[in-house]
Design an enzyme around this catalytic site. Structure first.
Site, PDB file in Angstrom:
ATOM      1  N   ARG A   1       0.842  -1.310   0.006  1.00 60.68           N
ATOM      2  CA  ARG A   1      -0.018   0.013   0.014  1.00 60.68           C
ATOM      3  C   ARG A   1       0.952   1.431  -0.125  1.00 60.68           C
ATOM      4  O   ARG A   1       1.572   1.435   1.032  1.00 60.68           O
ATOM      5  CB  ARG A   1      -0.930   0.098   1.318  1.00 60.68           C
ATOM      6  CG  ARG A   1      -1.534   1.297   1.467  1.00 60.68           C
ATOM      7  CD  ARG A   1      -2.686   1.491   2.454  1.00 60.68           C
ATOM      8  NE  ARG A   1      -3.766   0.688   1.893  1.00 60.68           N
ATOM      9  CZ  ARG A   1      -4.914   0.603   2.306  1.00 60.68           C
ATOM     10  NH1 ARG A   1      -5.440   1.504   3.503  1.00 60.68           N
ATOM     11  NH2 ARG A   1      -5.907   0.170   1.859  1.00 60.68           N
TER      12      ARG A   1
ATOM     13  N   HIS B   1      -7.161   0.673  -6.489  1.00 64.89           N
ATOM     14  CA  HIS B   1      -7.355  -0.002  -5.481  1.00 64.89           C
ATOM     15  C   HIS B   1      -8.160  -1.332  -5.920  1.00 64.89           C
ATOM     16  O   HIS B   1      -9.291  -1.778  -5.747  1.00 64.89           O
ATOM     17  CB  HIS B   1      -8.481   0.619  -4.370  1.00 64.89           C
ATOM     18  CG  HIS B   1      -8.468   0.245  -2.886  1.00 64.89           C
ATOM     19  ND1 HIS B   1      -7.675  -0.960  -2.620  1.00 64.89           N
ATOM     20  CD2 HIS B   1      -8.807   0.619  -1.848  1.00 64.89           C
ATOM     21  CE1 HIS B   1      -7.812  -1.271  -1.224  1.00 64.89           C
ATOM     22  NE2 HIS B   1      -8.683  -0.333  -0.636  1.00 64.89           N
TER      23      HIS B   1
ATOM     24  N   GLN C   1      -9.951  -3.885  -3.597  1.00 61.34           N
ATOM     25  CA  GLN C   1     -11.281  -3.677  -3.185  1.00 61.34           C
ATOM     26  C   GLN C   1     -12.319  -3.788  -4.192  1.00 61.34           C
ATOM     27  O   GLN C   1     -13.486  -4.175  -3.781  1.00 61.34           O
ATOM     28  CB  GLN C   1     -11.186  -2.050  -2.670  1.00 61.34           C
ATOM     29  CG  GLN C   1     -12.445  -1.470  -2.070  1.00 61.34           C
ATOM     30  CD  GLN C   1     -12.853  -1.998  -0.581  1.00 61.34           C
ATOM     31  OE1 GLN C   1     -12.095  -1.864   0.263  1.00 61.34           O
ATOM     32  NE2 GLN C   1     -13.890  -2.781  -0.545  1.00 61.34           N
TER      33      GLN C   1
ATOM     34  N   ASP D   1     -17.278   7.110  -1.597  1.00 62.32           N
ATOM     35  CA  ASP D   1     -15.893   7.080  -0.744  1.00 62.32           C
ATOM     36  C   ASP D   1     -15.736   8.472  -0.164  1.00 62.32           C
ATOM     37  O   ASP D   1     -16.466   9.284  -0.646  1.00 62.32           O
ATOM     38  CB  ASP D   1     -14.657   6.682  -1.721  1.00 62.32           C
ATOM     39  CG  ASP D   1     -13.418   6.419  -1.204  1.00 62.32           C
ATOM     40  OD1 ASP D   1     -13.597   6.121   0.118  1.00 62.32           O
ATOM     41  OD2 ASP D   1     -12.332   5.894  -1.717  1.00 62.32           O
TER      42      ASP D   1
ATOM     43  N   CYS E   1     -16.187   1.393   0.486  1.00 68.74           N
ATOM     44  CA  CYS E   1     -15.065   0.658   0.686  1.00 68.74           C
ATOM     45  C   CYS E   1     -14.681   0.467   2.410  1.00 68.74           C
ATOM     46  O   CYS E   1     -13.858  -0.024   2.868  1.00 68.74           O
ATOM     47  CB  CYS E   1     -13.960   0.912  -0.023  1.00 68.74           C
ATOM     48  SG  CYS E   1     -13.282   2.678  -0.003  1.00 68.74           S
TER      49      CYS E   1
ATOM     50  N   ARG F   1     -13.160  -8.857   1.347  1.00 69.50           N
ATOM     51  CA  ARG F   1     -11.786  -8.528   0.919  1.00 69.50           C
ATOM     52  C   ARG F   1     -10.867  -9.526   1.531  1.00 69.50           C
ATOM     53  O   ARG F   1      -9.917 -10.119   0.742  1.00 69.50           O
ATOM     54  CB  ARG F   1     -11.224  -7.444   1.978  1.00 69.50           C
ATOM     55  CG  ARG F   1     -11.866  -6.051   1.504  1.00 69.50           C
ATOM     56  CD  ARG F   1     -11.277  -5.629   0.305  1.00 69.50           C
ATOM     57  NE  ARG F   1      -9.957  -5.375   0.205  1.00 69.50           N
ATOM     58  CZ  ARG F   1      -9.244  -4.312   0.716  1.00 69.50           C
ATOM     59  NH1 ARG F   1      -9.769  -3.366   1.127  1.00 69.50           N
ATOM     60  NH2 ARG F   1      -7.862  -4.292   0.481  1.00 69.50           N
TER      61      ARG F   1
HETATM   62  N1  NVA Z   1      -9.900   6.686  -1.398  1.00 70.33           N
HETATM   63  C1  NVA Z   1      -9.588   6.082  -0.053  1.00 70.33           C
HETATM   64  C2  NVA Z   1      -9.593   4.717  -0.089  1.00 70.33           C
HETATM   65  C3  NVA Z   1      -9.279   4.118   1.486  1.00 70.33           C
HETATM   66  C4  NVA Z   1      -9.398   2.610   1.496  1.00 70.33           C
HETATM   67  C5  NVA Z   1      -8.091   6.622   0.147  1.00 70.33           C
HETATM   68  O1  NVA Z   1      -7.284   6.405  -0.716  1.00 70.33           O
HETATM   69  O2  NVA Z   1      -7.811   7.049   1.158  1.00 70.33           O
HETATM   70  N1   CP Z   2     -10.999  -0.189   2.162  1.00 71.93           N
HETATM   71  C1   CP Z   2      -9.737  -0.244   2.906  1.00 71.93           C
HETATM   72  O1   CP Z   2      -8.950  -0.510   2.106  1.00 71.93           O
HETATM   73  O2   CP Z   2      -9.670  -0.363   4.078  1.00 71.93           O
HETATM   74  P1   CP Z   2      -8.389   0.112   4.786  1.00 71.93           P
HETATM   75  O3   CP Z   2      -7.675   1.461   4.640  1.00 71.93           O
HETATM   76  O4   CP Z   2      -8.781  -0.059   6.391  1.00 71.93           O
HETATM   77  O5   CP Z   2      -7.344  -0.909   4.679  1.00 71.93           O
END
Ligand code: NVA
Ligand code: CP
Length: 309
Positions: A109, A136, A139, A228, A268, A296
């Site tokens: 990540r 992502h 997800q 989101d 998500c 997930r």
């Molecule tokens: N769009 C959000 C998704 C978090 C799971 C982010 O990138 O923070």
């Molecule tokens: N939806 C998702 O990726 O959650 P986290 O940021 O908690 O991993």
């Protein structure tokens, strides 16, 4: 095909995979889920290790990968960039080659999509994208699995995305290009999805993709309404400005009423109640966000088992 690595040996983007292989991942995810609930263990990755590198916060991604690899008989290694030499400037290409000598897969990540690509280029184990600023994909695979569970299929469904044209929206576009479902995105001006990803999705699925400034136009008759946060990780400084720009883009009961009867709500998570979604919708019977979060685990087990066996 990427120049320097075989995209199909990694899971960096839904765009890298062919539809039959994506469908196989979903089928395997559903099989693993059903059999696990019936008490069957799947030791498909006995003795194997997954490095999980986090340059951003996470609850679901960390837990679902960590529990997932454990359930498959393997071992997770949690690595935060700030507590590893990556945070002190060790080059990605060196880290990738070292890690490949220890583990059988790497989940990352991070911020730039180029980082996951560099890991794939220089490492020689499968790399899985656990979220970048651009995408992502894990997800969205879980989201599609959830839609199939609740609506029977994905191909003939209409998905309404309300809000930011972010990593989630871009991965929905990649998925719409492959699966052929209808995707309507309502984004405020200046917050559209990635233009190349949008163009590719429109080319692959010309009748299925719509970008509008009107949430009602997107949600009208949709089988799935999803959103989101307005400010993603790394955009904390823009939170105030975004709150203004996204006025009128909340998924509330009025908007949900314009969707098809029996429409479901996806998010998500984490969710900001009162911003992108109302408390009422989030806690309503239409909200299947806990199934979505659970999936997930199952779909990522399918991804790991497919790539790492
Ligand atoms: N769009 C959000 C998704 C978090 C799971 C982010 O990138 O923070
Ligand atoms: N939806 C998702 O990726 O959650 P986290 O940021 O908690 O991993």
């Amino acid at each position: 095909m990427a120049d320097n690595y075989d995209e199909t040996k990694h899971f960096l983007s839904i765009a890298d995979w062919r539809l039959p292989e994506l469908e196989k991942l979903l089928e395997l995810g559903a099989k693993l889920k059903n059999e696990q609930k019936a008490g069957k263990a799947h030791r498909l990755l006995e003795g194997k290790s997954l490095a999980m590198i986090f340059e951003k916060a996470s609850t679901r991604t960390r837990m679902s990968f960590e529990v997932g690899i454990f359930q498959l008989g393997g071992q997770p290694l949690f690595i935060s960039s700030q507590h590893s030499q990556m945070g002190r400037g060790e080059p990605i290409k060196d880290t990738a080659r070292v890690m490949s000598r220890y583990v059988h897969g790497i989940m990352i990540r991070t911020f730039a999509q180029s980082v996951v690509e560099e890991f794939a280029q220089f490492g020689d184990v499968p790399v899985i994208n656990g979220l970048t600023d651009l995408l992502h994909p894990c997800q969205i695979m879980a989201d599609i699995m959830t839609v199939i569970e609740h609506k029977g299929d994905i191909k003939d469904r209409t998905i309404a995305w309300i809000g930011d044209g972010n990593n989630m929206a871009n991965s929905w576009l990649n998925a719409a290009a492959k699966f052929g479902f209808s995707l309507r995105l309502a984004c405020p001006e200046g917050y559209d999805p990635n233009p190349e990803i949008l163009a590719a999705a429109k080319q692959a699925n010309p009748d299925g993709i719509l970008v509008t400034r009107d949430p009602k136009e997107a949600a009208s008759g949709a089988d799935v309404v999803t959103t989101d946060v307005f400010a993603s990780m790394g955009q904390e400084d823009e939170a105030e400005k975004r709150l203004q720009a996204f006025q009128g883009f909340q998924v509330d009961s009025v908007l949900m009423k314009t969707a098809a009867p029996g429409a479901v709500f996806l998010h998500c998570l984490p969710a900001h109640r009162g911003e992108e979604v109302s408390e009422e919708v989030f806690e309503s019977a239409a909200s299947v966000v806990w199934d979505e979060a659970e999936n997930r685990l199952h779909v990522q087990k399918a991804i790991m088992a497919t790539l790492m066996q």
